[in-house]
Design a protein around this motif. Structure first.
Motif, short mmCIF file in Angstrom:
data_model
loop_
_atom_site.label_atom_id
_atom_site.label_comp_id
_atom_site.label_asym_id
_atom_site.label_seq_id
_atom_site.Cartn_x
_atom_site.Cartn_y
_atom_site.Cartn_z
N HIS A 136 -11.95 -35.84 14.43
CA HIS A 136 -13.19 -36.40 14.95
C HIS A 136 -13.81 -37.32 13.90
O HIS A 136 -14.95 -37.12 13.45
N ASP A 195 -9.90 -31.99 12.55
CA ASP A 195 -9.61 -32.07 13.97
C ASP A 195 -9.58 -33.50 14.48
O ASP A 195 -9.49 -33.73 15.70
N TRP A 228 -23.21 -38.81 12.63
CA TRP A 228 -22.06 -39.21 11.84
C TRP A 228 -22.41 -39.13 10.36
O TRP A 228 -23.45 -39.66 9.93
N ALA A 246 -17.25 -38.43 9.72
CA ALA A 246 -16.93 -37.42 10.73
C ALA A 246 -18.20 -37.08 11.50
O ALA A 246 -19.30 -37.08 10.94
N GLN A 247 -18.03 -36.78 12.78
CA GLN A 247 -19.20 -36.39 13.57
C GLN A 247 -19.41 -34.89 13.46
O GLN A 247 -18.49 -34.09 13.66
N VAL A 248 -20.62 -34.50 13.09
CA VAL A 248 -20.98 -33.09 12.94
C VAL A 248 -22.23 -32.84 13.76
O VAL A 248 -23.31 -33.37 13.45
N SER A 287 -18.37 -27.47 8.04
CA SER A 287 -18.46 -28.17 9.33
C SER A 287 -17.92 -29.59 9.24
O SER A 287 -17.28 -30.08 10.17
N GLU A 316 -10.26 -36.37 20.52
CA GLU A 316 -10.38 -35.68 21.81
C GLU A 316 -9.21 -36.02 22.73
O GLU A 316 -8.58 -37.07 22.60
N SER A 360 -14.44 -30.95 11.26
CA SER A 360 -14.44 -32.13 12.11
C SER A 360 -13.40 -33.14 11.65
O SER A 360 -12.68 -33.74 12.46
#
Length: 765
Positions: A654, A652, A450, A635-637, A645, A671, A649
């Motif tokens: 995330h 989208d 994160w 954001a999770q990368v 990137s 998700e 994320s």
């Protein structure tokens, strides 16, 4: 001489000469049309109007676009003249604002040069705002350091305007602000406590003072001086003010102008300033207090000073850059009186050298260093109260500072990764104190992939006060993993920021804030070399959203949607050009931007299956006054962390946004989870909070709280699980709160319900 110039469609194709380039001292006033002679000026059109005498240059926008989508007709460049040479532009906007934000909507602007010197320059600007006619006259006299401004508001419509705020605004390019005496430090509100009717913007070698005897309210740190009033159909009202341009930061010149303007009885005070060791203070500053409040200050030279004050009682003290203040002296000024007041106990600077490191690993940490106790200079150019560790010497900073006892608050990722550490420091004149400060970090989101960024952060263009290097230092001190920089309608500082972040090895997100008067938007990451040409004051939402592709961006964000110049506010008011155009990607949770409304609007979008996700930004313009990353997006990368990137994320969904708590979900935000109807499942979250956890809420369809849990004893880490039964397509999000009331808001986890009903049989079978 009187000439007229009309700019209704702003497409006039004429070439007009400008004779200001010679930069020679003028005996009187000149009024010319053409581009500004000021370095870094924004009035670049051949039709713009330049007012000039031997004290100042000011540029009135005709066909150059003013900032923030404001209509043409105001001053967009101004500077003092030093030895016949105009200085660098120091003004973003000086204008009359009829409704506490902007002069749009407008249909025409007309410009007339009434007098072109040499004794006076007079320019009249006529324009409309809704059904109100605005007529503003700018007058500059030979030998004067003040532009006299008069505006008439005439309501030609059938609409009654009640309790509106109107008046002159003065927004500098950088520097420092000094609000009306008696209210200095107050950001907004009525002026009942003020005992002066002017405010100032200044630095060591320039200053601007807005004299506004009509004012009843201030806004934006006293950059806006307003009268609260009504304007009935057929009624009119006249406003009068003066824009004073100073050659240096001696605000005492504003007092002298006030004495002249009001014919006040006044006296003279003069003297000399020395250090405790008997050395003259080369550039002393004499601060004047009245009724216990800061009133003004004068700059001295070679240890000498002189100032004029209205008759009355005052307290004076002497100081200088990084020097300790003298002992205050009480004086009484009488009409036409003269007195000498000397100061001989100013203390020369000392130094403190900080080394900031992680308490466990000993690794150096970027940090914000804030004085909480000790001398805090009133005058901005004499010293800071907040400092940042060096960009390329991580964790290191040496500061020249006034001698005395201090308590510093030292912070890295405060409220998110750790709590601030307090350091007691004793500084002696001519000596250096060394301080090693340990930071204890409570959580490490990078270990879970994160990463964080502040998705709305300014530098020093227009209303910004922060050079790019200090914006980066501040963002890194906040514990952010990526650096973003944007400014209103310009990419001016992106190349420098890219160079500095590359040298440090930090991912950089270049952006721009497209700033219409009815909504602000920032696409990112953009190509800093892309051709940005739209006029945000006139462009509809469709053209603004198209800049996402034109500038090479992967996403576009709606900034502070519900403030007075936010997109959603103006959609509701029917004043957003182009109407509703839902092609944006993200909505911003802003540090001070009615974010609760934005959050509820996001929940409404999600309840209708609309995948517009949350982002977050502090909207910081001045890192010495406000905290970078006070709200941020995580954001999770997975894999390499880059601007692209991270933004992918974020776009989208995330991600979560937070003022403090951290949320690590079992199922990634954004998700889709598919379950049969009636099935039970569990949504789990690992939580962390530097200030300790207080509670978590599970939010469902319609923004309803469907479950919640409180935490005892404010743990810094905890686990929360919620059992749910799948009944229909829906979403779930969480709100997490820490022990100080700071909250985090997640993007949704989408639940797709599969029906148990058998599929219909095909015809004929």
């Amino acid at each position: 001489m009187q000439t007229a110039f009309k700019s209704t469609a702003r497409t006039l194709g004429v070439t007009l000469g400008l004779s200001l380039a010679g930069c020679q001292t003028l005996a009187g006033v000149s009024v010319e049309r053409g581009p500004t002679p000021l370095r870094s000026g924004d009035a670049t059109a051949s039709t713009d109007i330049q007012l000039r005498n031997d004290h100042l240059v000011a540029s009135i926008a005709v066909d150059s676009a003013p900032p923030w989508g404001v209509a043409p007709g105001g001053i967009i460049d101004a500077a003092p003249v030093h030895n016949g040479e105009p200085a660098r532009d120091k003004v973003s906007l000086i204008d009359f604002i009829p409704n506490n934000w902007s002069s749009w909507p407008t249909t025409y602007q007309e410009f007339t040069i009434v007098e072109d010197g040499p004794e006076r320059g007079v320019v009249e600007v006529r324009r409309d705002w809704e059904g109100v006619q605005l007529t503003t006259t700018y007058t500059l006299a030979a030998g004067s350091d003040r532009i006299h401004v008069v505006t008439e508001m005439a309501n030609d419509s059938d609409k009654a305007y009640d309790d509106i705020l109107s008046g002159y605004v003065m927004w500098p390019d950088g520097g420092h602000l000094f609000g009306p005496a008696g209210m200095h430090g107050t950001e907004e509100g009525p002026t009942d406590q003020a005992f002066a009717d002017w405010s100032a913007a200044y630095d060591e070698d320039w200053g601007f003072v807005l004299h506004a005897p009509y004012m009843s309210h201030i806004d934006y740190d006293a950059r806006d001086l307003y009268l609260q009033h009504d304007l009935a159909p057929g009624a009119s009202r006249t406003f009068e003010g003066w824009v004073q341009v100073l050659p240096d930061g001696s605000i005492a010149r504003a007092v002298a102008a006030e004495v002249e303007r009001k014919a006040l009885p006044a006296g003279q005070v003069s003297g000399q300033v020395e250090t405790a060791s008997g050395d003259p203070v080369t550039t002393p500053v004499i601060v004047v207090e009245r009724d216990g409040q800061p009133y003004a200050w004068a700059l001295g030279d070679q240890g000498r000073y002189q100032l004029q004050l209205p008759a009355g009682d005052y307290q004076l003290y002497a100081t200088a850059r990084s020097h300790a203040d003298s002992t205050p002296v009480a004086i009484t000024v009488t009409a036409d009186g003269r007195q000498q007041v000397d100061f001989n106990d100013v203390q020369a600077p000392g130094k403190v050298r900080f080394q900031v490191q992680d308490s466990t690993s000993g690794e150096p940490r970027d940090a914000r260093l804030t004085i909480r106790e000790g001398q805090m200079p009133l005058v901005g150019f004499l010293g800071k109260t907040t400092y940042f560790t060096e960009l390329n010497e991580v964790g290191q900073r040496e500061v020249a500072i006034a001698p005395g006892d201090y308590v510093f608050e030292v912070a890295h990722g405060e409220n998110f990764l750790s709590q601030a550490t307090r350091a007691q420091v004793q500084v002696s004149s001519g000596e250096t104190a060394n301080e090693v400060v340990d930071i204890h970090q409570n959580t490490a989101p990078n270990r879970r992939d994160w990463y964080s960024a502040d998705m709305h952060h300014h530098s020093d263009v227009l209303d910004g006060f922060t050079p790019p290097e200090y914006a980066i230092r501040s963002e890194l001190s906040a514990g952010l993993d990526l650096v973003l920089l944007l400014d209103h309608d310009t990419t001016r500082n992106l190349a420098e920021a890219a160079r500095l972040t590359a040298a440090r090895g930090v991912p950089f997100i270049p952006s721009i804030e497209i700033s219409a008067s009815w909504g602000h938007f920032n696409p990112y990451p953009i190509d800093p070399n892309a051709d940005y040409q739209i006029n945000s004051g006139e462009a509809p939402i469709q053209d603004i959203i198209a800049q996402r592709d034109a500038l090479g961006a992967d996403a576009i964000q709606v900034n502070h949607p519900y403030i007075k110049y936010g997109y959603y506010t103006n959609l509701e008011n029917g004043t957003a050009t182009g109407g509703y155009f839902p092609r944006f990607d993200l909505m911003e949770i802003n540090a001070e931007g009615e974010y609760e409304k934005t959050l509820r609007k996001a929940w409404d979008h999600w309840s209708h299956g609309e995948r517009v996700y949350l982002s977050a930004g502090s909207d910081v313009h001045d890192v010495w006054q406000h905290r970078s990353g006070s709200v941020r997006a995580y954001a999770q990368v997975a894999g390499e962390v880059s601007a692209e990137s991270f933004v992918a994320s974020l776009r989208d969904g995330h991600a979560f946004v937070t003022f403090g708590p951290l949320v690590y979900p079992d199922h990634l935000f954004g998700e889709d989870l598919t379950y049969p109807e009636g099935e039970q499942t569990t949504l789990g979250f690992d939580l962390a909070a530097a200030n300790g956890l207080a509670a978590i809420q599970l939010i469902g369809d319609g923004g309803q709280v469907v479950a919640e849990r409180e935490f005892d004893d404010a743990p810094t880490q905890a686990r929360a699980e919620f059992d749910i039964t799948v009944e229909s397509d829906t979403f779930y999000a969480v709100v997490v709160e820490d022990s100080e009331g700071k909250q985090a808001f997640s993007n949704p986890i989408w639940i797709d319900a599969m029906s148990h009903r058998p599929a219909p049989e095909a015809d004929g079978e």
